[in-house]
Scaffold this motif. Structure first.
Motif, PDB file in Angstrom:
ATOM      1  N   SER A  57      17.564  68.214  11.734  1.00 38.47           N
ATOM      2  CA  SER A  57      18.613  68.942  11.031  1.00 38.47           C
ATOM      3  C   SER A  57      18.334  70.430  11.163  1.00 38.47           C
ATOM      4  CB  SER A  57      18.660  68.559   9.549  1.00 38.47           C
ATOM      5  OG  SER A  57      19.528  69.426   8.842  1.00 38.47           O
ATOM      6  N   ARG A  58      19.346  71.178  11.531  1.00 40.58           N
ATOM      7  CA  ARG A  58      19.148  72.619  11.690  1.00 40.58           C
ATOM      8  C   ARG A  58      19.031  73.339  10.358  1.00 40.58           C
ATOM      9  NH1 ARG A  58      25.151  74.358  13.972  1.00 40.58           N
ATOM     10  NH2 ARG A  58      26.360  73.707  12.140  1.00 40.58           N
ATOM     11  N   ASP A  59      19.273  72.632   9.253  1.00 43.49           N
ATOM     12  CA  ASP A  59      19.175  73.211   7.920  1.00 43.49           C
ATOM     13  C   ASP A  59      17.820  72.883   7.311  1.00 43.49           C
ATOM     14  OD1 ASP A  59      19.486  74.178   5.383  1.00 43.49           O
ATOM     15  OD2 ASP A  59      20.985  72.705   4.754  1.00 43.49           O
ATOM     16  N   PRO A  60      16.892  73.855   7.221  1.00 42.88           N
ATOM     17  CA  PRO A  60      15.553  73.565   6.667  1.00 42.88           C
ATOM     18  C   PRO A  60      15.608  73.061   5.235  1.00 42.88           C
ATOM     19  CG  PRO A  60      15.608  75.725   7.739  1.00 42.88           C
ATOM     20  CD  PRO A  60      17.026  75.264   7.640  1.00 42.88           C
ATOM     21  N   ALA A  61      16.652  73.422   4.488  1.00 47.41           N
ATOM     22  CA  ALA A  61      16.750  73.009   3.091  1.00 47.41           C
ATOM     23  C   ALA A  61      17.035  71.521   2.931  1.00 47.41           C
ATOM     24  CB  ALA A  61      17.844  73.817   2.390  1.00 47.41           C
ATOM     25  N   SER A  62      17.351  70.836   4.016  1.00 52.17           N
ATOM     26  CA  SER A  62      17.687  69.410   3.926  1.00 52.17           C
ATOM     27  C   SER A  62      16.463  68.509   4.015  1.00 52.17           C
ATOM     28  CB  SER A  62      18.664  69.033   5.051  1.00 52.17           C
ATOM     29  OG  SER A  62      18.034  69.160   6.321  1.00 52.17           O
ATOM     30  N   GLU A  63      15.278  69.083   4.203  1.00 55.93           N
ATOM     31  CA  GLU A  63      14.095  68.250   4.428  1.00 55.93           C
ATOM     32  C   GLU A  63      13.832  67.282   3.283  1.00 55.93           C
ATOM     33  OE1 GLU A  63       9.306  68.475   5.468  1.00 55.93           O
ATOM     34  OE2 GLU A  63      10.533  70.299   5.553  1.00 55.93           O
ATOM     35  N   ALA A  64      13.857  67.765   2.057  1.00 54.40           N
ATOM     36  CA  ALA A  64      13.550  66.886   0.925  1.00 54.40           C
ATOM     37  C   ALA A  64      14.544  65.735   0.835  1.00 54.40           C
ATOM     38  CB  ALA A  64      13.546  67.690  -0.367  1.00 54.40           C
ATOM     39  N   ALA A  65      15.831  66.021   1.047  1.00 50.32           N
ATOM     40  CA  ALA A  65      16.846  64.977   0.966  1.00 50.32           C
ATOM     41  C   ALA A  65      16.662  63.945   2.065  1.00 50.32           C
ATOM     42  CB  ALA A  65      18.237  65.597   1.054  1.00 50.32           C
ATOM     43  N   LEU A  66      16.330  64.382   3.274  1.00 47.65           N
ATOM     44  CA  LEU A  66      16.145  63.448   4.385  1.00 47.65           C
ATOM     45  C   LEU A  66      14.893  62.589   4.191  1.00 47.65           C
ATOM     46  CD1 LEU A  66      17.243  65.747   7.347  1.00 47.65           C
ATOM     47  CD2 LEU A  66      18.409  63.680   6.537  1.00 47.65           C
ATOM     48  N   ARG A  67      13.856  63.177   3.648  1.00 46.36           N
ATOM     49  CA  ARG A  67      12.655  62.375   3.365  1.00 46.36           C
ATOM     50  C   ARG A  67      12.946  61.346   2.275  1.00 46.36           C
ATOM     51  NH1 ARG A  67       7.991  63.786   5.800  1.00 46.36           N
ATOM     52  NH2 ARG A  67       7.880  65.829   6.818  1.00 46.36           N
ATOM     53  N   ALA A  68      13.793  61.714   1.326  1.00 47.80           N
ATOM     54  CA  ALA A  68      14.165  60.760   0.278  1.00 47.80           C
ATOM     55  C   ALA A  68      14.947  59.580   0.850  1.00 47.80           C
ATOM     56  CB  ALA A  68      14.982  61.463  -0.795  1.00 47.80           C
ATOM     57  N   LEU A  69      15.652  59.811   1.956  1.00 48.32           N
ATOM     58  CA  LEU A  69      16.403  58.732   2.603  1.00 48.32           C
ATOM     59  C   LEU A  69      15.516  57.854   3.481  1.00 48.32           C
ATOM     60  CD1 LEU A  69      19.662  60.600   3.720  1.00 48.32           C
ATOM     61  CD2 LEU A  69      19.348  59.098   1.739  1.00 48.32           C
ATOM     62  N   ASP A 104      10.316  60.096   8.093  1.00 48.64           N
ATOM     63  CA  ASP A 104       8.876  60.374   8.080  1.00 48.64           C
ATOM     64  C   ASP A 104       8.581  61.799   8.518  1.00 48.64           C
ATOM     65  OD1 ASP A 104       7.612  57.550   7.604  1.00 48.64           O
ATOM     66  OD2 ASP A 104       9.139  57.243   9.126  1.00 48.64           O
ATOM     67  N   GLU A 105       9.428  62.321   9.407  1.00 47.97           N
ATOM     68  CA  GLU A 105       9.298  63.697   9.885  1.00 47.97           C
ATOM     69  C   GLU A 105      10.670  64.345   9.868  1.00 47.97           C
ATOM     70  OE1 GLU A 105       7.268  64.030  13.746  1.00 47.97           O
ATOM     71  OE2 GLU A 105       6.854  61.885  13.588  1.00 47.97           O
ATOM     72  N   VAL A 106      10.714  65.646   9.599  1.00 49.70           N
ATOM     73  CA  VAL A 106      11.959  66.391   9.647  1.00 49.70           C
ATOM     74  C   VAL A 106      11.716  67.655  10.453  1.00 49.70           C
ATOM     75  CG1 VAL A 106      13.795  67.516   8.337  1.00 49.70           C
ATOM     76  CG2 VAL A 106      12.658  65.499   7.389  1.00 49.70           C
ATOM     77  N   ARG A 107      12.538  67.872  11.474  1.00 49.98           N
ATOM     78  CA  ARG A 107      12.432  69.056  12.333  1.00 49.98           C
ATOM     79  C   ARG A 107      13.798  69.730  12.405  1.00 49.98           C
ATOM     80  NH1 ARG A 107       7.982  67.954  11.425  1.00 49.98           N
ATOM     81  NH2 ARG A 107       6.301  67.280  12.827  1.00 49.98           N
ATOM     82  N   THR A 108      13.797  71.024  12.680  1.00 40.01           N
ATOM     83  CA  THR A 108      15.062  71.758  12.781  1.00 40.01           C
ATOM     84  C   THR A 108      15.643  71.710  14.194  1.00 40.01           C
ATOM     85  OG1 THR A 108      13.843  73.814  13.146  1.00 40.01           O
ATOM     86  CG2 THR A 108      14.522  73.312  10.880  1.00 40.01           C
ATOM     87  N   ALA A 109      14.878  71.229  15.166  1.00 39.91           N
ATOM     88  CA  ALA A 109      15.376  71.131  16.543  1.00 39.91           C
ATOM     89  C   ALA A 109      14.652  70.006  17.257  1.00 39.91           C
ATOM     90  CB  ALA A 109      15.175  72.445  17.295  1.00 39.91           C
ATOM     91  N   ALA A 110      15.350  69.329  18.161  1.00 36.20           N
ATOM     92  CA  ALA A 110      14.727  68.246  18.928  1.00 36.20           C
ATOM     93  C   ALA A 110      13.593  68.777  19.797  1.00 36.20           C
ATOM     94  CB  ALA A 110      15.778  67.552  19.794  1.00 36.20           C
ATOM     95  N   ALA A 149      11.210  51.461  11.219  1.00 34.29           N
ATOM     96  CA  ALA A 149      10.962  52.509  12.204  1.00 34.29           C
ATOM     97  C   ALA A 149      10.277  53.702  11.558  1.00 34.29           C
ATOM     98  CB  ALA A 149      12.277  52.953  12.845  1.00 34.29           C
ATOM     99  N   GLN A 150       9.593  54.485  12.372  1.00 31.66           N
ATOM    100  CA  GLN A 150       9.088  55.796  11.968  1.00 31.66           C
ATOM    101  C   GLN A 150      10.177  56.802  12.350  1.00 31.66           C
ATOM    102  OE1 GLN A 150       5.377  56.270  14.010  1.00 31.66           O
ATOM    103  NE2 GLN A 150       4.402  54.568  12.934  1.00 31.66           N
ATOM    104  N   VAL A 151      10.868  57.331  11.380  1.00 34.95           N
ATOM    105  CA  VAL A 151      12.077  58.108  11.637  1.00 34.95           C
ATOM    106  C   VAL A 151      11.773  59.597  11.729  1.00 34.95           C
ATOM    107  CG1 VAL A 151      14.393  58.652  10.830  1.00 34.95           C
ATOM    108  CG2 VAL A 151      13.434  56.371  10.427  1.00 34.95           C
ATOM    109  N   VAL A 152      12.222  60.194  12.836  1.00 32.55           N
ATOM    110  CA  VAL A 152      12.144  61.638  13.035  1.00 32.55           C
ATOM    111  C   VAL A 152      13.566  62.178  12.884  1.00 32.55           C
ATOM    112  CG1 VAL A 152      11.464  63.510  14.569  1.00 32.55           C
ATOM    113  CG2 VAL A 152      10.244  61.315  14.656  1.00 32.55           C
ATOM    114  N   ALA A 153      13.833  62.883  11.791  1.00 33.32           N
ATOM    115  CA  ALA A 153      15.169  63.398  11.510  1.00 33.32           C
ATOM    116  C   ALA A 153      15.285  64.846  11.974  1.00 33.32           C
ATOM    117  CB  ALA A 153      15.472  63.307  10.019  1.00 33.32           C
TER     118      ALA A 153
END
Length: 310
Positions: A165-177, A180-186, A159-163
């Motif tokens: 998380s309201r915590d902007p600092a989590s972007e690198a960790a989520l991309r490592a998991l 493909d995209e990380v946003r702070t709000a749906a 899948a192309q995963v859109v994660a």
């Protein structure tokens, strides 16, 4: 035996106490617990006076079989296992074979203990979304226990995963998991998604549902927002490519209770091999349960909390 029990006089409504040993049924093995993991739902329910004083709770526990099931089902004596049930925060637990997965020798029991609720839920919800290869899948509450597993499993499935998380600092960790995209709000997601694993509820559910493409499905797993999901009057309009969208509820232990032994064993092998990250961010002896529970309730936990049973 010792166990963590409901105590509404305690700050987190949990306390250590002596309780009777469990008496296994004919289809249940007796497991000596080595580690447990905490989930937001069970800790929050305890804090809401949802169970009587003295009740043993706890869904997730990993350990060693000390007495196999009398009917011959399940793993043998000495097998390392991860287990699912309702009374796991104790030195001993009785559990049926269908809710027991084998763990590879030498594997970390703390990592195995993270799997029953969070890992199984992520796996089952993604299956409810159907074929995800090449499709865009949103995961809200992506830094939580279920969210982290859902990001990894969805990415593994193509899948192309859109994660979210309201915590902007989590972007690198989520991309490592695998995100493909990380946003702070749906509401910040641009373009439609084919499916949503929603761990938050409230306004996030409303915004995630608005992002669904025709035929898309949102499965609500958690309601950590603890707020109402109020859909606007046009949310269910079917024109403009918005037809056949659905919202589904989810409950892991339905009736009849599914046989999760195979899935639990597979998840345990994936974690033991390093192909799946259990996301343990807090680990301590179970005598320090209060601070772990408080961190979970405060929303400061970005992963799983594990307690080692001494």
């Amino acid at each position: 035996m010792r166990a963590l029990v409901i105590d509404h006089a305690a700050p987190t409504h949990l306390a250590m106490a002596e309780v009777p040993d469990p008496v296994p049924g004919p289809d249940e093995a007796l497991v000596r617990v080595e580690a447990v993991s905490l989930n937001y739902g069970e800790v929050a329910d305890a804090a809401r006076d949802g169970a009587p004083d003295g009740a043993v709770i706890g869904w997730d526990a990993a350990g060693v079989v000390v007495r196999p099931a009398a009917d011959g089902s399940g793993p043998p004596e000495g097998a390392r296992v991860t287990t699912l049930g309702h009374t796991g925060w104790a030195e001993l637990r009785a559990v049926p074979a269908s809710l027991t997965g084998t763990v590879p020798d030498g594997a970390d029991p703390g990592a195995a203990a993270t799997l029953p609720v969070a890992g199984l839920t992520a796996l089952q919800v993604l299956r409810r979304l159907g074929q995800v290869v090449g499709r865009r899948i949103m995961v809200t509450g992506a830094t939580g226990g279920v969210g982290r597993f859902a990001v990894q499993l969805a990415a593994r499935a193509g899948a192309q995963v859109v994660a979210i998380s309201r915590d902007p600092a989590s972007e690198a960790a989520l991309r490592a998991l695998g995100a493909d995209e990380v946003r702070t709000a749906a509401a910040d997601v641009r373009g439609p998604v084919a499916g949503v694993v929603d761990n938050v509820g409230g306004p996030t559910l409303v915004d995630a549902f608005a992002a669904l493409e025709a035929g898309g499905t949102l499965v609500n797993v958690g309601r950590t927002a603890e707020a109402a999901s109020v859909l606007p009057t046009d949310a269910l309009n079917a024109y403009g490519g918005r037809h056949d969208r659905s919202i589904r509820t989810f409950y892991l232990l339905g009736e009849p209770v599914p046989d999760f032994s195979g899935d639990l064993s597979w998840l345990a092998a994936e974690v033991a091999s390093g192909r799946l990250d259990p996301g343990i961010v807090r680990r301590a002896p179970w005598t320090r349960h209060e601070e772990a529970a408080r961190t979970l309730l405060d929303g400061r936990l970005r992963g799983k909390a594990v307690l080692d049973v001494e």
